[in-house]
Scaffold this active site. Structure first.
Site, PDB file in Angstrom:
ATOM      1  NE  ARG A 180      -7.663  -8.190   0.037  1.00  9.21           N
ATOM      2  CZ  ARG A 180      -6.970  -7.414  -0.941  1.00  9.21           C
ATOM      3  NH1 ARG A 180      -6.046  -6.645  -0.962  1.00  9.21           N
ATOM      4  NH2 ARG A 180      -7.581  -7.672  -2.111  1.00  9.21           N
ATOM      5  CE  LYS A 193      -4.273  -1.751   1.111  1.00 11.79           C
ATOM      6  NZ  LYS A 193      -5.333  -2.092   2.043  1.00 11.79           N
TER       7      LYS A 193
HETATM    8  N1  HH2 Z   1      -7.426  -3.773   0.309  1.00 13.07           N
HETATM    9  C1  HH2 Z   1      -7.491  -3.957  -0.961  1.00 13.07           C
HETATM   10  C2  HH2 Z   1      -8.684  -4.348  -1.583  1.00 13.07           C
HETATM   11  N2  HH2 Z   1      -9.554  -5.053  -0.622  1.00 13.07           N
HETATM   12  N3  HH2 Z   1     -10.107  -5.666   1.395  1.00 13.07           N
HETATM   13  C3  HH2 Z   1     -10.093  -5.927   2.698  1.00 13.07           C
HETATM   14  N4  HH2 Z   1     -10.723  -6.575   3.810  1.00 13.07           N
HETATM   15  N5  HH2 Z   1      -8.879  -5.047   3.526  1.00 13.07           N
HETATM   16  C4  HH2 Z   1      -8.055  -4.467   2.547  1.00 13.07           C
HETATM   17  O1  HH2 Z   1      -7.135  -4.019   3.201  1.00 13.07           O
HETATM   18  C5  HH2 Z   1      -8.322  -4.549   1.216  1.00 13.07           C
HETATM   19  C6  HH2 Z   1      -9.369  -5.103   0.668  1.00 13.07           C
HETATM   20  C7  HH2 Z   1      -6.723  -3.132  -1.791  1.00 13.07           C
HETATM   21  O2  HH2 Z   1      -5.500  -3.754  -2.532  1.00 13.07           O
HETATM   22  P1  HH2 Z   1      -5.351  -4.505  -4.034  1.00 13.07           P
HETATM   23  O3  HH2 Z   1      -6.712  -5.569  -4.087  1.00 13.07           O
HETATM   24  O4  HH2 Z   1      -4.178  -5.008  -4.195  1.00 13.07           O
HETATM   25  O5  HH2 Z   1      -5.870  -3.580  -4.701  1.00 13.07           O
HETATM   26  P2  HH2 Z   1      -7.084  -3.044  -5.730  1.00 13.07           P
HETATM   27  O6  HH2 Z   1      -8.063  -2.632  -4.768  1.00 13.07           O
HETATM   28  O7  HH2 Z   1      -6.509  -2.127  -6.545  1.00 13.07           O
HETATM   29  O8  HH2 Z   1      -7.486  -4.241  -6.379  1.00 13.07           O
END
Ligand code: HH2
Length: 286
Positions: free
Chosen positions: A263, A229
């Site tokens: 995660r 992040k």
């Molecule tokens: N962060 C992201 C997406 N979903 N869900 C939970 N429960 N907690 C988190 O911190 C969280 C989440 C963001 O990460 P990523 O999936 O890599 O990116 P994107 O949202 O662009 O798909």
């Protein structure tokens, strides 16, 4: 080791599976999105996403989180059928594995279709606030991750404001847990998440990580998503593809502060770090 001694249910009941919470668990990220901040476009087609999910499971992920819609700041909304076209083939391709299949969505129709297709858990960054979301979970046996977010993805980083970030995030999660329980969902099915980076400045994120024990004090397993992040980019000055070391450090810290599920994108590296922590904790308990 400084791990918070918070009490939470011994198991997480998620659809076909039951996960023991005695050891920290890894949720591996499987994005099927062209525009995720961390790995957008890399796993766009279902075939590559399935391969990637298999790899993460073999590396030690107990949960795979399949996301069809990007939640990055400024991301545009996707319609239901497009989201389903992306995620259903991935669920089908991975449902034979011995892991919990989680779906990262905020749409009740997507939740219902994913559950019917074999998903074991729903991870909603919007905390199941959409009309019909809690009902979709209550009508099934799947697990749920309730996450805190201030605002909505498109605008959430504009000017996040809290008087007391830890107190406010904890109160919000507590309230959503009560709503879930009132909808008939057992506590053994619920995970809570402070939502690092979702409507939070670097200072808010750091304070939440420092006081994650307060969130754990709610009495449910805490999930922490810090992997790659931007807060880690701010701290280290590194671009998203160079944040593995910082991500592993952050995951380890989160577990030491009471998180039970992390995660992450980099499952293998995170697993090694957690094994070291567990070995030291086991030695201390003898
Ligand atoms: N962060 C992201 C997406 N979903 N869900 C939970 N429960 N907690 C988190 O911190 C969280 C989440 C963001 O990460 P990523 O999936 O890599 O990116 P994107 O949202 O662009 O798909």
């Amino acid at each position: 080791m400084g791990a918070a001694a918070a009490r939470f249910p011994a198991v997480l009941r998620s659809g076909r599976r039951e996960l023991r919470l005695s050891e920290p668990l890894i949720m591996g990220v499987v994005n099927v999105t062209p525009d995720s901040f961390s790995d957008g476009g890399r796993f766009l087609d279902a075939h590559s996403a399935v391969d990637h999910g298999r790899l993460l499971a073999a590396q030690g992920a107990a949960i795979l989180d399949i996301g069809g819609e990007s939640t990055r700041p400024g991301a545009l909304a996707l319609d239901e059928s497009e989201e389903l076209d992306r995620i259903l083939p991935v669920i089908e391709g991975l449902r034979g594995l011995d892991v919990v299949l989680s779906v990262d969505t905020s749409k009740p129709a997507v939740m219902r279709a994913a559950i019917a297709c074999g998903a074991d858990m729903v991870n909603d960054i919007n905390a199941f606030r959409a009309p019909g979301a809690l009902e979709a979970i209550a009508a099934s046996a799947v697990g749920m991750c309730i996450m805190h977010m201030q605002g909505e993805p498109r605008t959430m980083q504009a000017a996040p404001h809290y008087d007391h970030v830890v107190v406010e995030v904890a109160a919000f999660l507590q309230e959503r847990v009560e709503a879930a329980e009132q909808a008939g969902i057992a506590r053994e099915r619920i995970v809570i998440d402070p939502g690092f980076g979702f409507g939070k400045t670097l200072e808010h994120n750091l304070e939440l990580l420092r006081r994650l024990d307060v969130i754990a004090g709610i009495g449910l397993p805490v999930l922490a998503g810090l992997s790659r992040k931007s807060m880690l980019g701010r701290i280290t000055g590194r671009p998203v593809d160079k944040r593995v070391h910082a991500s592993v450090a952050a995951a380890l810290l989160a577990v030491m502060k009471g998180a039970r599920i992390v995660r992450v994108h980099d499952v293998e590296a995170t697993r090694d770090a957690l094994l070291v922590l567990e070995a030291v904790q086991a030695a201390a308990e003898q």
